[in-house]
Each structure stands twice: as C-alpha cells, then as structure tokens.
Scaffold this motif. Structure first.
Motif, short mmCIF file in Angstrom:
data_model
loop_
_atom_site.label_atom_id
_atom_site.label_comp_id
_atom_site.label_asym_id
_atom_site.label_seq_id
_atom_site.Cartn_x
_atom_site.Cartn_y
_atom_site.Cartn_z
N LEU A 13 0.85 -1.18 0.00
CA LEU A 13 0.00 0.00 0.00
C LEU A 13 0.89 1.23 0.00
N GLU A 14 0.60 2.19 -0.88
CA GLU A 14 1.41 3.39 -1.03
C GLU A 14 0.53 4.62 -0.85
N CYS A 15 1.08 5.64 -0.18
CA CYS A 15 0.34 6.87 0.08
C CYS A 15 0.03 7.57 -1.23
N THR A 16 -1.25 7.93 -1.42
CA THR A 16 -1.65 8.57 -2.68
C THR A 16 -1.30 10.06 -2.70
N SER A 17 -1.27 10.72 -1.55
CA SER A 17 -0.94 12.15 -1.55
C SER A 17 0.57 12.37 -1.70
N CYS A 18 1.40 11.49 -1.19
CA CYS A 18 2.85 11.62 -1.37
C CYS A 18 3.24 11.39 -2.82
#
Length: 66
Positions: A13-18
C-alpha cells in the motif's frame, strides 16, 4: 499438499498524496505499508486509510503492483 495458487497474497500500500507531491524531492520519501489480502474475497485493488510518516496525517493508501 499445497495448492499452486494461494488465496492470501502480499500487497504493498502506497500513500496517494505523497505520490502526487513527489515532484518536490525535499519531502524525503513515500510512505508504504505491506499487508495481505484474500484474492477471492477482494479481487479489486485495496485502499485503506493509514498514517503517513511524511505527511504526518492519515491519508488514503492504495495498492500498487510489485
């Protein structure tokens, strides 16, 4: 004997805002989490709200390809 394809798979899972703000290299990185999901119960991509260490708040983290 084990079957060829397990129901549980490992996902990242990867941060969408970063990811959107990755143009600015001074941020330091992208927040990522590793978890598991059942591919039979959840065939679509997983999205969870997790704490981002670089944004310092809870943001939406989406599943990425390995």
């Amino acid at each position: 004997m084990a079957k060829g394809k397990d129901a549980r798979v490992r996902v990242i899972l990867e941060c969408t805002s970063c990811v959107r703000n990755s143009v600015n290299k001074e941020l330091g990185g992208i927040s990522r989490y590793i978890t598991q999901k059942n591919r039979h119960n959840t065939p679509s991509r997983l999205e969870l709200r997790k704490f981002c260490l670089y944004c310092y708040k809870h943001t939406l983290h989406g599943e990425i390809k390995k």
